[in-house]
Design an enzyme around this catalytic site. Structure first.
Site, PDB file in Angstrom:
ATOM      1  CE1 TYR A  11      -7.800  -2.100  19.446  1.00 49.34           C
ATOM      2  CE2 TYR A  11      -7.626   0.145  20.282  1.00 49.34           C
ATOM      3  CZ  TYR A  11      -7.991  -0.735  19.289  1.00 49.34           C
ATOM      4  OH  TYR A  11      -8.560  -0.247  18.136  1.00 49.34           O
ATOM      5  CG  ASP A  58       3.013  -2.845  38.331  1.00 52.77           C
ATOM      6  OD1 ASP A  58       3.690  -1.813  38.079  1.00 52.77           O
ATOM      7  OD2 ASP A  58       1.816  -2.806  38.661  1.00 52.77           O
ATOM      8  CE  LYS A  84      -7.706   1.636  27.135  1.00 54.32           C
ATOM      9  NZ  LYS A  84      -7.862   1.160  25.790  1.00 54.32           N
ATOM     10  CB  SER A 124      -2.619  10.680  24.341  1.00 55.43           C
ATOM     11  OG  SER A 124      -3.936  11.080  24.108  1.00 55.43           O
ATOM     12  CE1 TYR A 148      -4.066   7.950  29.514  1.00 59.53           C
ATOM     13  CE2 TYR A 148      -5.152   9.674  28.224  1.00 59.53           C
ATOM     14  CZ  TYR A 148      -4.388   8.522  28.292  1.00 59.53           C
ATOM     15  OH  TYR A 148      -3.919   7.944  27.131  1.00 59.53           O
ATOM     16  CE  LYS A 152      -0.534   7.946  28.195  1.00 62.64           C
ATOM     17  NZ  LYS A 152       0.337   6.799  28.023  1.00 62.64           N
ATOM     18  CG  LEU A 199     -18.238   7.126  18.743  1.00 64.98           C
ATOM     19  CD1 LEU A 199     -19.634   7.249  19.348  1.00 64.98           C
ATOM     20  CD2 LEU A 199     -17.989   8.264  17.743  1.00 64.98           C
ATOM     21  NE  ARG A 291     -16.921  12.541  26.478  1.00 61.31           N
ATOM     22  CZ  ARG A 291     -16.317  11.514  25.888  1.00 61.31           C
ATOM     23  NH1 ARG A 291     -16.590  10.284  26.286  1.00 61.31           N
ATOM     24  NH2 ARG A 291     -15.454  11.691  24.913  1.00 61.31           N
TER      25      ARG A 291
HETATM   26  P1  NAD Z   1      -4.685  -1.005  27.190  1.00 63.03           P
HETATM   27  O1  NAD Z   1      -5.196  -0.751  28.559  1.00 63.03           O
HETATM   28  O2  NAD Z   1      -5.414  -1.954  26.329  1.00 63.03           O
HETATM   29  O3  NAD Z   1      -3.146  -1.474  27.268  1.00 63.03           O
HETATM   30  C1  NAD Z   1      -2.273  -1.069  28.290  1.00 63.03           C
HETATM   31  C2  NAD Z   1      -1.605  -2.318  28.834  1.00 63.03           C
HETATM   32  O4  NAD Z   1      -0.651  -1.939  29.832  1.00 63.03           O
HETATM   33  C3  NAD Z   1      -2.600  -3.269  29.498  1.00 63.03           C
HETATM   34  O5  NAD Z   1      -2.392  -4.569  28.999  1.00 63.03           O
HETATM   35  C4  NAD Z   1      -2.257  -3.185  30.989  1.00 63.03           C
HETATM   36  O6  NAD Z   1      -2.496  -4.411  31.655  1.00 63.03           O
HETATM   37  C5  NAD Z   1      -0.791  -2.802  30.956  1.00 63.03           C
HETATM   38  N1  NAD Z   1      -0.316  -2.037  32.112  1.00 63.03           N
HETATM   39  C6  NAD Z   1      -0.888  -0.951  32.677  1.00 63.03           C
HETATM   40  N2  NAD Z   1      -0.131  -0.511  33.694  1.00 63.03           N
HETATM   41  C7  NAD Z   1       0.946  -1.328  33.765  1.00 63.03           C
HETATM   42  C8  NAD Z   1       2.094  -1.382  34.602  1.00 63.03           C
HETATM   43  N3  NAD Z   1       2.282  -0.524  35.614  1.00 63.03           N
HETATM   44  N4  NAD Z   1       3.019  -2.344  34.380  1.00 63.03           N
HETATM   45  C9  NAD Z   1       2.848  -3.235  33.376  1.00 63.03           C
HETATM   46  N5  NAD Z   1       1.774  -3.245  32.573  1.00 63.03           N
HETATM   47  C10 NAD Z   1       0.837  -2.298  32.754  1.00 63.03           C
HETATM   48  O7  NAD Z   1      -4.557   0.410  26.484  1.00 63.03           O
HETATM   49  P2  NAD Z   1      -4.281   0.757  24.943  1.00 63.03           P
HETATM   50  O8  NAD Z   1      -5.516   1.331  24.376  1.00 63.03           O
HETATM   51  O9  NAD Z   1      -3.622  -0.378  24.282  1.00 63.03           O
HETATM   52  O10 NAD Z   1      -3.263   1.968  25.133  1.00 63.03           O
HETATM   53  C11 NAD Z   1      -1.859   1.765  25.092  1.00 63.03           C
HETATM   54  C12 NAD Z   1      -1.173   3.068  25.413  1.00 63.03           C
HETATM   55  O11 NAD Z   1      -1.579   4.054  24.475  1.00 63.03           O
HETATM   56  C13 NAD Z   1      -1.484   3.647  26.778  1.00 63.03           C
HETATM   57  O12 NAD Z   1      -0.309   4.215  27.300  1.00 63.03           O
HETATM   58  C14 NAD Z   1      -2.520   4.707  26.492  1.00 63.03           C
HETATM   59  O13 NAD Z   1      -2.490   5.725  27.467  1.00 63.03           O
HETATM   60  C15 NAD Z   1      -2.052   5.203  25.144  1.00 63.03           C
HETATM   61  N6  NAD Z   1      -3.128   5.808  24.344  1.00 63.03           N
HETATM   62  C16 NAD Z   1      -4.253   5.089  24.094  1.00 63.03           C
HETATM   63  C17 NAD Z   1      -5.280   5.663  23.346  1.00 63.03           C
HETATM   64  C18 NAD Z   1      -6.548   4.901  23.068  1.00 63.03           C
HETATM   65  O14 NAD Z   1      -7.542   5.527  22.687  1.00 63.03           O
HETATM   66  N7  NAD Z   1      -6.579   3.578  23.210  1.00 63.03           N
HETATM   67  C19 NAD Z   1      -5.148   6.978  22.844  1.00 63.03           C
HETATM   68  C20 NAD Z   1      -3.975   7.662  23.109  1.00 63.03           C
HETATM   69  C21 NAD Z   1      -2.955   7.070  23.866  1.00 63.03           C
HETATM   70  C1  UD1 Z   2     -11.341  10.649  24.796  1.00 63.60           C
HETATM   71  C2  UD1 Z   2     -10.676  11.371  25.943  1.00 63.60           C
HETATM   72  C3  UD1 Z   2      -9.234  11.646  25.574  1.00 63.60           C
HETATM   73  C4  UD1 Z   2      -8.518  10.345  25.211  1.00 63.60           C
HETATM   74  C5  UD1 Z   2      -9.291   9.663  24.079  1.00 63.60           C
HETATM   75  C6  UD1 Z   2      -8.717   8.330  23.708  1.00 63.60           C
HETATM   76  C7  UD1 Z   2     -12.413  12.627  27.118  1.00 63.60           C
HETATM   77  C8  UD1 Z   2     -12.964  13.985  27.402  1.00 63.60           C
HETATM   78  N1  UD1 Z   2     -11.388  12.593  26.244  1.00 63.60           N
HETATM   79  O1  UD1 Z   2     -11.239  11.498  23.673  1.00 63.60           O
HETATM   80  O2  UD1 Z   2      -8.560  12.259  26.656  1.00 63.60           O
HETATM   81  O3  UD1 Z   2      -7.195  10.623  24.794  1.00 63.60           O
HETATM   82  O4  UD1 Z   2     -10.657   9.468  24.496  1.00 63.60           O
HETATM   83  O5  UD1 Z   2      -8.867   7.414  24.756  1.00 63.60           O
HETATM   84  O6  UD1 Z   2     -12.861  11.638  27.665  1.00 63.60           O
HETATM   85  N2  UD1 Z   2     -19.083  10.207  21.934  1.00 63.60           N
HETATM   86  C9  UD1 Z   2     -20.455  10.084  21.924  1.00 63.60           C
HETATM   87  N3  UD1 Z   2     -21.033   9.066  22.643  1.00 63.60           N
HETATM   88  C10 UD1 Z   2     -20.285   8.171  23.349  1.00 63.60           C
HETATM   89  C11 UD1 Z   2     -18.881   8.307  23.341  1.00 63.60           C
HETATM   90  C12 UD1 Z   2     -18.313   9.349  22.633  1.00 63.60           C
HETATM   91  O7  UD1 Z   2     -21.162  10.880  21.292  1.00 63.60           O
HETATM   92  O8  UD1 Z   2     -20.861   7.279  23.992  1.00 63.60           O
HETATM   93  C13 UD1 Z   2     -18.471  11.284  21.123  1.00 63.60           C
HETATM   94  C14 UD1 Z   2     -17.616  12.261  21.910  1.00 63.60           C
HETATM   95  O9  UD1 Z   2     -18.399  13.321  22.388  1.00 63.60           O
HETATM   96  C15 UD1 Z   2     -16.591  12.679  20.850  1.00 63.60           C
HETATM   97  C16 UD1 Z   2     -16.434  11.428  19.970  1.00 63.60           C
HETATM   98  O10 UD1 Z   2     -17.601  10.655  20.204  1.00 63.60           O
HETATM   99  O11 UD1 Z   2     -17.110  13.711  20.043  1.00 63.60           O
HETATM  100  C17 UD1 Z   2     -15.210  10.596  20.346  1.00 63.60           C
HETATM  101  O12 UD1 Z   2     -15.237  10.329  21.739  1.00 63.60           O
HETATM  102  P1  UD1 Z   2     -14.150   9.367  22.422  1.00 63.60           P
HETATM  103  O13 UD1 Z   2     -14.082   8.090  21.690  1.00 63.60           O
HETATM  104  O14 UD1 Z   2     -14.465   9.322  23.874  1.00 63.60           O
HETATM  105  O15 UD1 Z   2     -12.751  10.108  22.180  1.00 63.60           O
HETATM  106  P2  UD1 Z   2     -12.285  11.605  22.533  1.00 63.60           P
HETATM  107  O16 UD1 Z   2     -13.400  12.426  23.036  1.00 63.60           O
HETATM  108  O17 UD1 Z   2     -11.539  12.120  21.370  1.00 63.60           O
END
Ligand code: NAD
Ligand code: UD1
Length: 361
Positions: A11, A58, A84, A124, A148, A152, A199, A291
């Site tokens: 993503y 990988d 993630k 994160s 998780y 990080k 969410l 939650r």
């Molecule tokens: P995502 O799952 O869409 O992307 C991660 C990509 O890494 C995927 O395409 C997956 O196939 C690849 N991957 C996983 N393990 C691998 C490995 N061992 N070798 C090679 N490829 C591998 O996730 P995203 O939402 O794009 O997140 C990207 C990064 O940002 C992650 O490190 C995630 O932890 C971090 N992050 C995401 C969020 C979020 O809410 N999306 C929030 C904070 C941090």
């Molecule tokens: C979650 C993760 C956090 C991670 C982040 C991004 C948990 C406890 N925390 O955070 O570690 O870094 O996602 O991937 O899982 N909500 C609803 N209904 C839903 C989903 C969410 O009400 O179906 C609410 C949650 O209670 C929160 C807000 O929406 O208040 C955002 O939730 P979410 O998108 O899961 O993100 P985080 O809780 O910030």
């Protein structure tokens, strides 16, 4: 620069490939495919308007990674590759430690051996645990809420130790708050496996009719309307920050750790209503129990990123909802479930011949 984007088919990584290309950098992607679809690749190439080699590798496969570094001369690495899902990490912590931490170690070793000493790491806001104060600054106390989050925090610490030991190594730890939205084309976006836990993807699936209604986790928080408050950030703003961080590291020859958020807290119901306005669809919801593990209110102080990188978020919540909705409406089933791995995400080692890095796409 020529940049290796690990996890670039995912993503945030796919959006960042486009930001890199827009700023004139060459991109090579390494992705295991554990949470990405091959269908993103032609779309990415089309939007980038340039060849984007995508290798199914990988990070834990030391042989394949070494071949990749021998094939290209990289100037820097952007490291998105991780599992993630918070809940999944509680059920399978060892898979997360292996994929996220072992993968990072092998990557750092391979970079060092190849003389590539610039890394941008996807961290994160989860490293702050349940913050004692908002807005959250980078010097807030760090803590771990789940496996998780541990991956990080440990990865940040490993990278920090390497920067201390190898004085020429530079790293940017980017602590994302809540990334949402999609590219304006509607061609790439977030495609969660199975039932979304976050969410915005849940709201999108309700809007498109895949899910019946949203469950709002908690209506009695001490917030503006009783629902949880978070700092949602448009993925395109987030992607741009990576290029800014990369260019900062090169220009200033310094490492950096910054929050990436808007600095604005938005409640669950505020997001629901913004989405309803953007999509013209009603989002049925019911308020249920909190939650476990959720904080009432988490939002960033993003001023350090502005001061150091010259970066600030530009898109507001309405734009985030509009773009998330466009992606969902154009791709009701995401990149099509038929080509994805199962939600269980069997973390198999892909078949890589050590002497050859396959361009699997
Ligand atoms: P995502 O799952 O869409 O992307 C991660 C990509 O890494 C995927 O395409 C997956 O196939 C690849 N991957 C996983 N393990 C691998 C490995 N061992 N070798 C090679 N490829 C591998 O996730 P995203 O939402 O794009 O997140 C990207 C990064 O940002 C992650 O490190 C995630 O932890 C971090 N992050 C995401 C969020 C979020 O809410 N999306 C929030 C904070 C941090
Ligand atoms: C979650 C993760 C956090 C991670 C982040 C991004 C948990 C406890 N925390 O955070 O570690 O870094 O996602 O991937 O899982 N909500 C609803 N209904 C839903 C989903 C969410 O009400 O179906 C609410 C949650 O209670 C929160 C807000 O929406 O208040 C955002 O939730 P979410 O998108 O899961 O993100 P985080 O809780 O910030």
């Amino acid at each position: 620069m020529r940049i290796l984007v690990c996890g670039g088919a995912g993503y945030i990584g796919s959006h960042t490939c486009l930001s890199l290309a827009e700023r004139g950098h060459q991109v090579v992607v390494a992705d295991s495919g554990v949470n990405s679809s091959a269908r993103v690749v032609p779309r990415l190439r089309r939007l980038a308007g340039m060849p984007v080699p995508v290798h199914r590798v990988d990070l834990r496969d030391r042989g394949a990674l070494s071949v990749l570094f021998a094939t290209y001369r990289f100037d820097a690495v952007l490291h998105f590759a991780a599992l993630k899902a918070v809940g999944d990490s509680c059920r399978r912590p060892l898979e997360y430690f292996d994929n996220n931490i072992s993968g990072t170690i092998v990557l750092l070793q391979t970079m060092q051996a190849a003389g590539v000493r610039r890394l941008v790491f996807s961290s994160s806001a989860t490293v702050y645990g349940e913050p004692a104060q908002v807005p959250v600054r980078e010097d807030a106390a760090l803590s771990v809420m789940n496996p998780y989050g541990r991956t990080k925090l440990v990865a940040e610490q490993l990278i920090g130790d390497l920067c201390t030991a190898d004085t020429g190594f530079r790293a940017a730890n980017l602590r994302y708050f809540n990334p949402v939205g999609a590219h304006a084309s509607g061609l790439i976006g977030e495609d969660p496996c199975g039932e979304p836990t976050n969410l915005m993807p849940y709201i999108c699936q309700v809007a498109v009719g895949v899910r019946e209604k949203l469950r709002v986790f908690g209506g009695d928080y001490p917030t503006v309307d009783g629902t949880g408050v978070r700092d949602y950030i448009h993925v395109v703003d987030l992607a741009r920050a990576h290029v800014d961080a990369l260019e900062y590291m090169v220009r200033e020859d310094r490492s950096v750790t910054v929050n990436l958020g808007t600095g604005r807290g938005v409640s669950v119901l505020e997001l629901v209503h913004a989405f309803e306005r953007a999509s013209g669809r009603r989002i049925p919801y019911e308020i249920v129990d909190r939650r476990p593990g959720d904080a009432a209110s988490v939002f960033a102080d993003p001023s350090l990123a502005q001061e150091l990188l010259g970066w600030r978020a530009e898109f507001d919540v309405d734009a985030m909802c509009r773009d998330a909705w466009r992606w969902q409406a154009m791709n009701p089933e995401g990149y099509r479930t038929s080509v994805r791995r199962t939600p269980v995400m069997r973390v198999r080692r892909p078949k890589i011949v050590a002497a050859r890095v396959a361009d699997a796409y």
